[in-house]
Design an enzyme around this catalytic site. Sequence first.
Site, PDB file in Angstrom:
ATOM      1  N   ALA A 251       0.831  -1.213   0.000  1.00 19.47           N
ATOM      2  CA  ALA A 251       0.000   0.000   0.000  1.00 19.47           C
ATOM      3  C   ALA A 251       0.865   1.262   0.000  1.00 19.47           C
ATOM      4  CB  ALA A 251      -0.924  -0.016   1.214  1.00 19.47           C
ATOM      5  N   GLU A 372      -0.689   4.794   7.037  1.00 24.53           N
ATOM      6  CA  GLU A 372       0.338   3.910   6.447  1.00 24.53           C
ATOM      7  C   GLU A 372       1.725   4.241   6.991  1.00 24.53           C
ATOM      8  OE1 GLU A 372      -0.124   1.420   4.460  1.00 24.53           O
ATOM      9  OE2 GLU A 372      -2.078   1.724   3.517  1.00 24.53           O
TER      10      GLU A 372
HETATM   11  P1  TGC Z   1       9.980  -4.750  14.306  1.00 22.54           P
HETATM   12  O1  TGC Z   1      10.487  -5.407  15.548  1.00 22.54           O
HETATM   13  O2  TGC Z   1      10.872  -3.820  13.557  1.00 22.54           O
HETATM   14  O3  TGC Z   1       9.464  -5.865  13.275  1.00 22.54           O
HETATM   15  C1  TGC Z   1       8.593  -6.907  13.695  1.00 22.54           C
HETATM   16  C2  TGC Z   1       8.595  -7.965  12.598  1.00 22.54           C
HETATM   17  O4  TGC Z   1       8.051  -7.413  11.402  1.00 22.54           O
HETATM   18  C3  TGC Z   1       9.045  -7.459  10.339  1.00 22.54           C
HETATM   19  N1  TGC Z   1       8.906  -6.215   9.574  1.00 22.54           N
HETATM   20  C4  TGC Z   1       8.428  -6.192   8.344  1.00 22.54           C
HETATM   21  N2  TGC Z   1       8.018  -7.170   7.527  1.00 22.54           N
HETATM   22  C5  TGC Z   1       7.571  -6.831   6.332  1.00 22.54           C
HETATM   23  N3  TGC Z   1       7.504  -5.532   5.927  1.00 22.54           N
HETATM   24  C6  TGC Z   1       7.882  -4.514   6.719  1.00 22.54           C
HETATM   25  N4  TGC Z   1       7.762  -3.256   6.311  1.00 22.54           N
HETATM   26  C7  TGC Z   1       8.389  -4.823   7.984  1.00 22.54           C
HETATM   27  N5  TGC Z   1       8.849  -4.084   9.031  1.00 22.54           N
HETATM   28  C8  TGC Z   1       9.166  -4.952   9.995  1.00 22.54           C
HETATM   29  C9  TGC Z   1      10.373  -7.560  11.053  1.00 22.54           C
HETATM   30  O5  TGC Z   1      11.349  -8.146  10.221  1.00 22.54           O
HETATM   31  C10 TGC Z   1       9.994  -8.451  12.223  1.00 22.54           C
HETATM   32  O6  TGC Z   1       9.880  -9.785  11.749  1.00 22.54           O
HETATM   33  P2  TGC Z   1      10.270 -11.031  12.684  1.00 22.54           P
HETATM   34  O7  TGC Z   1      10.074 -12.221  11.800  1.00 22.54           O
HETATM   35  O8  TGC Z   1      11.696 -10.799  13.107  1.00 22.54           O
HETATM   36  O9  TGC Z   1       9.308 -10.993  13.846  1.00 22.54           O
HETATM   37  O10 TGC Z   1       8.607  -4.042  14.675  1.00 22.54           O
HETATM   38  P3  TGC Z   1       8.303  -2.865  15.678  1.00 22.54           P
HETATM   39  O11 TGC Z   1       7.271  -3.343  16.633  1.00 22.54           O
HETATM   40  O12 TGC Z   1       9.571  -2.284  16.241  1.00 22.54           O
HETATM   41  O13 TGC Z   1       7.579  -1.789  14.724  1.00 22.54           O
HETATM   42  C11 TGC Z   1       8.180  -1.354  13.552  1.00 22.54           C
HETATM   43  C12 TGC Z   1       7.421  -0.151  12.908  1.00 22.54           C
HETATM   44  C13 TGC Z   1       7.256   0.985  13.873  1.00 22.54           C
HETATM   45  C14 TGC Z   1       8.278   0.295  11.756  1.00 22.54           C
HETATM   46  C15 TGC Z   1       6.081  -0.597  12.362  1.00 22.54           C
HETATM   47  O14 TGC Z   1       5.296  -1.167  13.316  1.00 22.54           O
HETATM   48  C16 TGC Z   1       5.336   0.483  11.611  1.00 22.54           C
HETATM   49  O15 TGC Z   1       5.499   0.556  10.398  1.00 22.54           O
HETATM   50  N6  TGC Z   1       4.447   1.334  12.261  1.00 22.54           N
HETATM   51  C17 TGC Z   1       3.545   2.212  11.539  1.00 22.54           C
HETATM   52  C18 TGC Z   1       2.164   1.594  11.589  1.00 22.54           C
HETATM   53  C19 TGC Z   1       1.404   1.770  10.306  1.00 22.54           C
HETATM   54  O16 TGC Z   1       1.959   2.054   9.250  1.00 22.54           O
HETATM   55  N7  TGC Z   1       0.116   1.534  10.365  1.00 22.54           N
HETATM   56  C20 TGC Z   1      -0.690   1.596   9.183  1.00 22.54           C
HETATM   57  C21 TGC Z   1      -2.086   1.076   9.454  1.00 22.54           C
HETATM   58  S1  TGC Z   1      -2.991   0.713   7.989  1.00 22.54           S
HETATM   59  C22 TGC Z   1      -3.354   2.194   7.317  1.00 22.54           C
HETATM   60  O17 TGC Z   1      -2.955   3.219   7.735  1.00 22.54           O
HETATM   61  C23 TGC Z   1      -4.224   2.138   6.133  1.00 22.54           C
HETATM   62  S2  TGC Z   1      -4.625   3.653   5.450  1.00 22.54           S
HETATM   63  C24 TGC Z   1      -5.455   3.055   4.151  1.00 22.54           C
HETATM   64  C25 TGC Z   1      -5.875   4.039   3.122  1.00 22.54           C
HETATM   65  O18 TGC Z   1      -6.994   4.591   3.280  1.00 22.54           O
HETATM   66  O19 TGC Z   1      -5.165   4.177   2.079  1.00 22.54           O
HETATM   67  P1  FAD Z   2       0.283   7.900  17.029  1.00 25.36           P
HETATM   68  O1  FAD Z   2       0.942   6.597  16.773  1.00 25.36           O
HETATM   69  O2  FAD Z   2      -0.317   8.138  18.383  1.00 25.36           O
HETATM   70  O3  FAD Z   2       1.333   9.055  16.732  1.00 25.36           O
HETATM   71  C1  FAD Z   2       1.141  10.399  17.152  1.00 25.36           C
HETATM   72  C2  FAD Z   2       2.439  11.188  16.830  1.00 25.36           C
HETATM   73  O4  FAD Z   2       3.535  10.608  17.550  1.00 25.36           O
HETATM   74  C3  FAD Z   2       2.799  11.109  15.343  1.00 25.36           C
HETATM   75  O5  FAD Z   2       3.294  12.357  14.932  1.00 25.36           O
HETATM   76  C4  FAD Z   2       3.901  10.067  15.312  1.00 25.36           C
HETATM   77  O6  FAD Z   2       4.814  10.266  14.221  1.00 25.36           O
HETATM   78  C5  FAD Z   2       4.592  10.313  16.639  1.00 25.36           C
HETATM   79  N1  FAD Z   2       5.320   9.116  17.095  1.00 25.36           N
HETATM   80  C6  FAD Z   2       4.799   7.886  17.396  1.00 25.36           C
HETATM   81  N2  FAD Z   2       5.795   7.054  17.764  1.00 25.36           N
HETATM   82  C7  FAD Z   2       6.953   7.765  17.700  1.00 25.36           C
HETATM   83  C8  FAD Z   2       8.322   7.452  17.955  1.00 25.36           C
HETATM   84  N3  FAD Z   2       8.719   6.230  18.317  1.00 25.36           N
HETATM   85  N4  FAD Z   2       9.229   8.430  17.792  1.00 25.36           N
HETATM   86  C9  FAD Z   2       8.865   9.661  17.386  1.00 25.36           C
HETATM   87  N5  FAD Z   2       7.584  10.040  17.156  1.00 25.36           N
HETATM   88  C10 FAD Z   2       6.652   9.078  17.286  1.00 25.36           C
HETATM   89  N6  FAD Z   2      -5.401   2.168  10.047  1.00 25.36           N
HETATM   90  C11 FAD Z   2      -5.767   0.907   9.702  1.00 25.36           C
HETATM   91  O7  FAD Z   2      -5.374  -0.062  10.336  1.00 25.36           O
HETATM   92  N7  FAD Z   2      -6.597   0.693   8.637  1.00 25.36           N
HETATM   93  C12 FAD Z   2      -7.087   1.709   7.872  1.00 25.36           C
HETATM   94  O8  FAD Z   2      -7.826   1.474   6.908  1.00 25.36           O
HETATM   95  C13 FAD Z   2      -6.732   3.048   8.230  1.00 25.36           C
HETATM   96  N8  FAD Z   2      -7.259   4.104   7.545  1.00 25.36           N
HETATM   97  C14 FAD Z   2      -7.038   5.375   8.000  1.00 25.36           C
HETATM   98  C15 FAD Z   2      -7.736   6.447   7.407  1.00 25.36           C
HETATM   99  C16 FAD Z   2      -7.568   7.744   7.888  1.00 25.36           C
HETATM  100  C17 FAD Z   2      -8.349   8.858   7.285  1.00 25.36           C
HETATM  101  C18 FAD Z   2      -6.635   7.982   8.944  1.00 25.36           C
HETATM  102  C19 FAD Z   2      -6.396   9.375   9.449  1.00 25.36           C
HETATM  103  C20 FAD Z   2      -5.947   6.925   9.521  1.00 25.36           C
HETATM  104  C21 FAD Z   2      -6.151   5.616   9.072  1.00 25.36           C
HETATM  105  N9  FAD Z   2      -5.537   4.521   9.698  1.00 25.36           N
HETATM  106  C22 FAD Z   2      -5.875   3.235   9.344  1.00 25.36           C
HETATM  107  C23 FAD Z   2      -4.732   4.729  10.899  1.00 25.36           C
HETATM  108  C24 FAD Z   2      -3.310   5.244  10.645  1.00 25.36           C
HETATM  109  O9  FAD Z   2      -2.505   4.247  10.123  1.00 25.36           O
HETATM  110  C25 FAD Z   2      -2.772   5.798  11.970  1.00 25.36           C
HETATM  111  O10 FAD Z   2      -3.471   7.004  12.235  1.00 25.36           O
HETATM  112  C26 FAD Z   2      -1.277   6.028  11.928  1.00 25.36           C
HETATM  113  O11 FAD Z   2      -0.565   4.814  11.818  1.00 25.36           O
HETATM  114  C27 FAD Z   2      -0.778   6.799  13.164  1.00 25.36           C
HETATM  115  O12 FAD Z   2      -1.285   6.240  14.327  1.00 25.36           O
HETATM  116  P2  FAD Z   2      -1.984   7.208  15.427  1.00 25.36           P
HETATM  117  O13 FAD Z   2      -2.985   8.043  14.732  1.00 25.36           O
HETATM  118  O14 FAD Z   2      -2.418   6.364  16.555  1.00 25.36           O
HETATM  119  O15 FAD Z   2      -0.824   8.187  15.904  1.00 25.36           O
END
Ligand code: TGC
Ligand code: FAD
Length: 393
Positions: A251, A372
Site C-alpha cells: 500500500a 500507512e
Molecule cells: P519490528 O520489531 O521492527 O518488526 C517486527 C517484525 O516485522 C518485520 N517487519 C516487516 N516485515 C515486512 N515488511 C515490513 N515493512 C516490515 N517491518 C518490519 C520484522 O522483520 C519483524 O519480523 P520477525 O520475523 O523478526 O518478527 O517491529 P516494531 O514493533 O519495532 O515496529 C516497527 C514499525 C514501527 C516500523 C512498524 O510497526 C510500523 O510501520 N508502524 C507504523 C504503523 C502503520 O503504518 N500503520 C498503518 C495502518 S494501515 C493504514 O494506515 C491504512 S490507510 C489506508 C488508506 O486509506 O489508504
Molecule cells: P500515534 O501513533 O499516536 O502518533 C502520534 C504522533 O507521535 C505522530 O506524529 C507520530 O509520528 C509520533 N510518534 C509515534 N511514535 C513515535 C516514535 N517512536 N518516535 C517519534 N515520534 C513518534 N489504520 C488501519 O489499520 N486501517 C485503515 O484502513 C486506516 N485508515 C485510515 C484512514 C484515515 C483517514 C486515517 C487518518 C488513519 C487511518 N488509519 C488506518 C490509521 C493510521 O494508520 C494511523 O493514524 C497512523 O498509523 C498513526 O497512528 P496514530 O494516529 O495512533 O498516531
Amino acid sequence: MSYYPLTTLPDYYLMDELLTEEHKLIRQSVRDWVESFVMPKIDEAAQNHTDIPNLMKELGKIGALGPYIPEEYGGSGLDQISYGLIMQELERGDSAIRSAASVQSSLVMFPINEFGSEEQKKKFLPHLASGEMIGAFGLTEPNHGSDPSSMETHFEDKGDHYLLNGAKMWITNAPLCDIAVVWGKNEEGKIQGLIVERAFEGFTTPETHHKWSLRASKTGELVFNNVKVPKENLLPNVTGLKGPLSCLNSARYGISWGVIGAAVDCYCTALQYAKERTQFGKPIAGFQLQQKKLAEFLTEITKAQLLCLQLGRLKNDHKATPAQISMAKRNNVKMAIDIARESRQILGGMGIMGEFPMMRHAANLESVITYEGTHDVHLLITGMDITGINAFG
Ligand code: TGC
Ligand code: FAD
C-alpha cells in the site's frame, strides 16, 4: 466539476520512453475514467462528506482493484508499474479514490492472496476484484497506532471457532465493508489475521464523523464483541507483525505513486491559472516569485516520478526493501502536500474555492502523511536502516 481538464502529465525527463505501450494504455484508460466519473462528482462529495455511490463497482469495472492479483482469482496479473500508474491517476482525482483502491487491493486482496487458503482465495478474491464486495483492513487501535505490535485485539480458540474481542479505529471503508481483514493476537500473544464477515454477530462498524480530510471516503471503527469467527477464516500462512507490515509495503508503494497524481493536479491547475490571471498589467506567471514556485513544483514532481519508476522496477524484480518503500512514501507525500499548499497561494482567494482542487488535496494529504506510517515513523525506519540502531523505543 474541476475547472481544468486532466490533459497530460508533465513528463520533463521523458519518462514515457521507459514505459511500455501497455503501461501508457492503462494510464490513459484510468485517466479517462477519472475525468468522466470522478471529476464531475468529487467536489460535491467532499463538501458534503459523502462517498461516491457505486465507486467500488466502477473501480472494479476498470480493473483498478487488485490489478497485480493473478487472473485466475479475478485480478489482471499486471506488473507493479501498472499498479503505480493506476494509483497515480486515481489520486489525481482525489486521495479518497486512491484510498478505496489501495485498501481493497493492497490491504485486503493482497493478504488473502499471499497468506490465505485456496478456499479463501476462491471465495473472496473474485468478488473483491469486481467491487461487489468491499473490504477493510484493521490494524490500528484506539491505543496503538504507530506501535501495532502492542495491539490489544485478541482471539481465543474455542474448539470449532475463534472468539474475537477488541476494537480497531480509523479504518477506511469500515462502515461500508462486507469483510474486514483483522489483525489480532492469539492465545500465545502472536499476531494473526482473521477474515471477519459483516454478518457475524457482535461485529459493528460505527462511522467516524466530522473529518476535515478525506471527506469523500468513509472512515470508521471495527468493534468485536465476542465475535465467533469460523476456523476456516483464519489466514493460515503467516504469523507475526510481518503479516500486516507486508501488506503495508504494497500500500505504501501505491501511495508513493498516488500522491504524484495529487501534486500534478495542483501543479497543472496553478500553471494554467498563473498564465491566465493578470495583475499589474501582466500574467502573474511572468513574476519571478511565481516562476520560482512553479519551477520547484515541476522539479519535485520529476524527482518523485523517477523515484517511483525505479522503485517499481525493483518491486517487479522482488528487490524493493521495506526501507526503500518508506523513503519513497515519506518523500513523495511531503512533496505533494507542500505543492498543494504552495499552489493554493498562486490562485490567491480563488484557491480556497471548491471549483479548484488545492484545498481538497491539501486537506486529504494531511491523512496521507499520517496513515500507512507517519512522516516521522518513516524517517525512523530510514534511520534504523542506515545506522542499524532502533530509535523507536
Ligand atoms: P519490528 O520489531 O521492527 O518488526 C517486527 C517484525 O516485522 C518485520 N517487519 C516487516 N516485515 C515486512 N515488511 C515490513 N515493512 C516490515 N517491518 C518490519 C520484522 O522483520 C519483524 O519480523 P520477525 O520475523 O523478526 O518478527 O517491529 P516494531 O514493533 O519495532 O515496529 C516497527 C514499525 C514501527 C516500523 C512498524 O510497526 C510500523 O510501520 N508502524 C507504523 C504503523 C502503520 O503504518 N500503520 C498503518 C495502518 S494501515 C493504514 O494506515 C491504512 S490507510 C489506508 C488508506 O486509506 O489508504
Ligand atoms: P500515534 O501513533 O499516536 O502518533 C502520534 C504522533 O507521535 C505522530 O506524529 C507520530 O509520528 C509520533 N510518534 C509515534 N511514535 C513515535 C516514535 N517512536 N518516535 C517519534 N515520534 C513518534 N489504520 C488501519 O489499520 N486501517 C485503515 O484502513 C486506516 N485508515 C485510515 C484512514 C484515515 C483517514 C486515517 C487518518 C488513519 C487511518 N488509519 C488506518 C490509521 C493510521 O494508520 C494511523 O493514524 C497512523 O498509523 C498513526 O497512528 P496514530 O494516529 O495512533 O498516531
